[in-house]
Structure formats: structure tokens, C-alpha cells
Design a protein around this motif. Sequence first.
Motif, PDB file in Angstrom:
ATOM      1  N   VAL B 376      41.364  43.379  42.236  1.00  0.00           N
ATOM      2  CA  VAL B 376      42.028  43.031  43.475  1.00  0.00           C
ATOM      3  C   VAL B 376      41.743  41.236  43.339  1.00  0.00           C
ATOM      4  N   ASN B 377      40.697  40.688  43.406  1.00  0.00           N
ATOM      5  CA  ASN B 377      39.576  39.694  43.417  1.00  0.00           C
ATOM      6  C   ASN B 377      40.719  38.556  42.159  1.00  0.00           C
ATOM      7  N   THR B 378      40.068  39.643  41.006  1.00  0.00           N
ATOM      8  CA  THR B 378      41.383  38.656  39.628  1.00  0.00           C
ATOM      9  C   THR B 378      42.466  38.859  40.212  1.00  0.00           C
ATOM     10  N   THR B 379      42.946  39.943  40.246  1.00  0.00           N
ATOM     11  CA  THR B 379      44.336  40.127  40.068  1.00  0.00           C
ATOM     12  C   THR B 379      45.180  38.275  41.407  1.00  0.00           C
ATOM     13  N   LEU B 380      44.229  38.575  42.368  1.00  0.00           N
ATOM     14  CA  LEU B 380      44.550  37.217  43.851  1.00  0.00           C
ATOM     15  C   LEU B 380      44.434  35.835  42.798  1.00  0.00           C
ATOM     16  N   SER B 381      43.604  35.854  42.312  1.00  0.00           N
ATOM     17  CA  SER B 381      43.425  34.639  41.910  1.00  0.00           C
ATOM     18  C   SER B 381      44.108  34.123  40.377  1.00  0.00           C
TER      19      SER B 381
END
Lengths: 404, 409
Positions: B376-381
Motif C-alpha cells: 500500500v505504502n509503495t503504491t501510494l508513494s
Amino acid sequence: MLWKIAWRNLWRNKRRSAIILTSIVIGVIALIITDTIYMGMGNQMLYNQIGIHVGHIQIHKKGYHDNPLLEMAMNDPQIVNIFASRKDIVAYAPRILSFGLLSSSYSSSGVSIVGIDPAREKAITLIARSVTSGRYLSGNATREILISEKLAEKLEVEVGDKVVAMASRLDGSVGSEVFRVVGTYRTFNSDFDKVTIFIPIEMAARMLGMGQRISEYVLKVKRIEQTRTIRDELRLTLGSEYEVLDYKDILPMLVYQVEMFDEFMYIYYLIIGIALVFGIVNTMLMAVFERIREIGVLKAIGMPDRKIFWMVILESATLGLLGSAIGTVLGYLIYLPLSHTGIDLSMFSKSLESFGVGSVIYPVFIPRVLASVFFSIPIFAILGAIYPAIKAIRFQPVEAMRYV
Amino acid sequence: MRLLIKLAWRNIWRNRRRSIITILAVAFAVMLTVATRGLQLGTYEVNIQSVVRLYSGFLQIQRPGYQDNPTLRKSFPYTKKLRSILDSQALITGYAPRVYADALISYRDNSYGTMLVGIDLERERKISNLLKKIRQGREPESGRGNEILIGEKLLKNLNAQIGDSIIVLVQGFDGFLRDSFCKITGTFRMGSDEFDRTVILMPIHTLQELLGLENRVSVIAISLEKLDHLEPAKKSLQKALTPLNLNVLTWDEVMPSFKQSIELDNIGGILFLAILVIVVAFGILNTVLMSVTERFREFGIILALGMPQRKLVTLVAFEILFLVFIGISAGNLLGGLVNWYIIHHPIEFSGEFAAIYEEYGFLPIMTSTLKLHIFVNTTLSVLAAAFVASLYPLRKVAKLEPLKGIRYT
């Protein structure tokens, strides 16, 4: 001629070149900052250890390093003449080392006892400059003791209080002496601080029953690069009765770790390089497709494929070189103030202290950083241009000229 | 809207090569980020688990002030009342009292500063792996003289053998120095060099007697089922122990430097990945800008034909979204596969590399994790970076005048 064409081609679409240049520049700046920080961290780890205690070269009786016993002592005061006669050795100091128990009236702690010649030690290690309250040891035969802030806290003593040190003597009996705390010190290495205490060497000799014997000589050399050579020469001079070790022998893990930082940096360069390649491939492909008709004309009037190939490669290489140059200049401009003020990582200082680094990291720029950037980034730029360059020579001149 | 989506989808395949390269760049960054984060977080968790089980316990009970100044005077009585409180806590799976004391030991001509650790063998077995690390000999027993276990390195440094007796010199609870003989019944190897060089394990009753501590202990180590229970367990226990003037500390409070070295490594990793994402964002910016300016004539004509500018911008935004989304999905998938593979085939180090890890108290092993928040964090960043990167090209489209577009070369 090819260079000229490549250079002019680069500026035909200024915006595109500027954007790809910016991404190279940002990559280079990031690499330079990271690289110099890691270099600084590695150097600090090593130099702190050398500066706090290890020194450049240590001399013991053969076998002491593997088995540091009191009886592995040296009893040859003449040996110092050898150190004094060499111009590349700037200072030497004798030490008596042992383990013991230090007690106050409240508490006690296992300690590593270091008997030093205060004046000589001062020329080699940073301990004299690390005193935080009270003062440094004043003489060779006084009942003075220098302990760390940490230990003072643990033993609940202050400057001026008395403590008792106890340790096995050379003859096997237990020796003990009363000392007065004259000062506390604090280094970047919390593990060292926890256990190390300093007393005058003659008191140590008396307490441990060492007579004229000492455990080690620690030397400081003029230029650190010469350490290995001096070590080897001293080995020859001193013969097989002694062991001569440099800091690399004594701190193999640390030296290896600093080398490991270097290896990690190559991986960093590789990853950033690959990320840049994607951008470069795209940009160069566009540059080639935009000029298909022009390339067709060049071919039709007889320009060899080889030259067209190199024209594309050179354009990209120029981008890489230019990006590296601008990135290096900007990176260096960011590095300069940082190298003076340091980067304060005090929020992690506990961990940095147990690594022996200190909480402020001073980045270090060495020629190797420059070499790494200029060696890697232009090469990635060239790699990124190979596919577009091959595309460029694959066109049939007639088709290319008709391309819309 | 459906028409726009269709148009956008077709547009990105008009220049197949360029789109694939852009997708690859995004996928590369995402995969690398997912794999690196997985490797970092997975390895931290394994290390925390192992260190917690070996040394501190998940939670520790101490007298206030003991953490900063661990002396015998800050010890506390290990009473029945305390035990009944601990037994009644639902989240606590086990607990064991410990006594820590500095000592000077001597064997023949050698003496070393060491730390004596008194443990309740039965209880310790349930909460920690300490006793599983015995290399040679057997466990010490209480009541059979002073039996002790020492680190492999210490045994070697002392030049002693199992079965030998050493002299232990300690300062008792009353402040007086006492010495006594202790018999080595075995050795252990924890992996941490410092620990194996300085620690001596012995039954807690033996040590309490040696120090004149009666029923006092230095700390009580507590185990929980998992790290997620840390905060609730601490809160409820602290409430029960406040009247007794005792503190409950979590493992990271007990070992701040261990916690901070993890954080330092973590921040380093995040910074590096941030740089990577920025570099890739410039790649996206370049591609999108090129594909937009290349079509200015086309856009000009569309605008002249009466397409609202807003819709044109939406069209380009959809194109970017498609590219980035395909890249992110592929990257997450590949990164997930890498992590899955590493979980099943952890990377084990040997030689000097392993020695460095052990020196700092880490396991010489790297593993990964498939925790959702990494993806999730990777996708968002990456999405955020792509968003910022596309602002400039989108603005160009929004500002495009039909006539200028048509005449653009």
C-alpha cells in the motif's frame, strides 16, 4: 565532427534534454551525498576507535593479542629508543592493561584497567580531550583515577570521591588500591565508556605487582597511509620476541565493515544507474524517431551506419557527462556546508554511540566518489543509448525519408 | 467518460515502445521498493523476536531508575502478591525473575570483569531461549554448591575447563565485598560476542544467596504471544503495578540502542528508495511531456473541433494513470514474488559478513515479509510522485490554444 553533431543535436529539443539532464543531476547529487555520508561514517568509526584507544600500531610480547595475560609483559625499556629514532613515528606511550573490579561504597562494576603515562598518552589518544568534568590525570605515580561519566553514574560517585580498584596481581594474589576520582570522560563509544578506567602507570604497576614490566606500547605514526609499512619494518627490527600489530590487525571487523560500506555504495550506483537508463532509453528513442527522415537523408547521401550509431551514442554520452558534471558541482556545493556543520543524527545517537560513530556525521568527499560518478553515470548513459542507436541504423534510407 | 477511457487506452498503445519502457521504469522502482522494504521489515521482525526472546523479554518489570542506573540497590522483592498479579494478567504467557550483578572472576592468573545473571531455570525455559544455547556440559543446579554456566569465549579467555572452579568476587547488597568458589558446569554461545565474553548464568537462588539479596530481584522478564500485544499488555500491567512502585518497560525501552540501530537502518533504506522514486518520477515527467508535445497538433485540431479543454486534460490524465497503474501492478506482483521467495528461502550469511552481524547482536540471516502495508505504502508513494510529475505536462495541455496547437511543429 561527430561530437559537434551530437552536441548540436542535444540542444535541438531543449526542454527534453533539460528534463533528462535534471533527472541525471538529481541522481548524481543523491549519490554524492549518500556516498560522502557513508564515507564519513566509516571513517569516523575507524578514526574514533584509533583515537580513543587503539592507536595506529601496538607492540606486545608475542601472543599477547590472543591471550592478554599480565604475565605476557615486556621488560625492555631500551625498546623505546627504536621508536624515538624513527621520524615517521610521532609519539609512543606505554600501557599496563588488566581487568578488575571497581567499587564505591554503593556499588561495583567490572572494569578494564588501563595504566597510562598521562603526558605520553595525551599525544596519542583523545582521552585527555574527552574529559567532561574535573581534570585529566596529572602524574605517573598519583592516586588518581579517570572514569567515564557512565561509570560515575553507575557507581554513584563524583569528582573527588574515593573508589577501590581490585585486580589479580602478577603473582596470582589479589591487589587493591584506593584512588580518588579526579575527572570523568565521555567518548563516542558507549561500550568502551562502560568499562574503561584510566590510572597512572606506576600505580598500576604497583597494584598489579608488575615492577618495570608493561603490557603494550601504542604508537602514532605521522601519516596513516604509512602504517602498514612501518609495522612491517618494526617487525623486522624487533624480531620474533614481540608482536607488532596495526589498527587493521586489531580491528579487522571494523576495517571489513568500512570496506563493506564501499561495496554497498556500488549497489547504490547500480540501482540509481538502472533507474536512469529507463529515462535515457526513452529520451534517446524519441530523439531518434523524431529525426528518422533526417537520418534517412544522411544514409542516402552515404553516411556509414557506424557513424550514425556513434552519433546517437555520443549524444547520450554527452548527456551523461554533462549531467555528472553539473550533479557533481551541485552535490559538492551541498556537501561543503554539511562537511563543516556535520549532520546531526542525535535522534539515533544511542545506536551511533554503540557503533562508535558519535551523533554528528561529517561527510567526507574523497577522489573515489568523483571517480565512481564519472565512471558509472556516463556508462549507464551509453548503455541506455545502444538500443536507440541500433534502431537508428536499422531504417532503410528510402522508408526513413518517407516516414511521417 | 467511457469514450475518454477508451481513447486513453488506445493512445498509450500508439507508441507501444515508449509506453512499455515507461511501464518498465515504474515497475522496476516499485519492485525494488517492495523487495527492499520487505527485506528490511522482515529482517527486523525476526531480529526483534530473537533478541527479545534471548535477552530482554517483551516486557520487563523494574524499579524506577533501574534502567539508567542498574545497581543492586534498585532491586525489588519478588513477592507472592507480585506473582499473583502477574498470573492474573491475560496477555502474559510467562515471566521469569532475574538478578544482574557485576563481578570480578579469577581463574589461576587470569581475571575478568563479568556480569552474573541469576535465572529461575524452570521459568526461564518457558519464556526465553537462553537455556537452549548451551553448547557443552549441563545446566547448573541450585543447592549443589555454586554451579554456573559461562560463555564459550569466556571459558577460552580464562583458559579453564568445564568442571573447574573459579573465584567470583562481588559486592553484596549490603555493600561489602564477598568472594566464593563457583563450579563451571557448562558453556553457552548466544552469538553476541560481548555476551559470550562477559556473561555468567547461574540459578537465581545461588546468586541471591551470594549477594545477600534474600528474595529481591533486579528485573522480571515477561513474554507475550506476539509483538502486537505489547502495548495493551504493558498498559494493563502498569496499572496493576503502579501501587507497588514498579515500572513496566517494553523491549525497546530496555534496549534503546538496539531499537535505534534498527531505526537508523530503516531511515537509510527509506531515504534511498525516495531518491529512486524521484529519479523515476523524472522519467515519467519526460515521457508524458514528450507524448503530449508530440501530439500538440492533434490536440489543437480536437480542440478546434469543439472538445472541451477539461475533457482533453482528463484524457491525458487517464493515459498517465493507465501507464502508472500497469507499472505499479506489475511491480507489486514481481516484488511480492521476490518477497515470497525470500520468505521461503531466507538469505543466510557466513564468514566475515556473519561475524559483523553477530558483533552488533543481529542474526546473520535476512528474510522478508508480505505485510500489506508495504504494498500500500509503495503504491501510494509512487502514485504521489507520478501525480507531481504529471502536473507540468497537464498544465501545458490545459493552457493549449487550438490555433497554436495546430501550428506547433
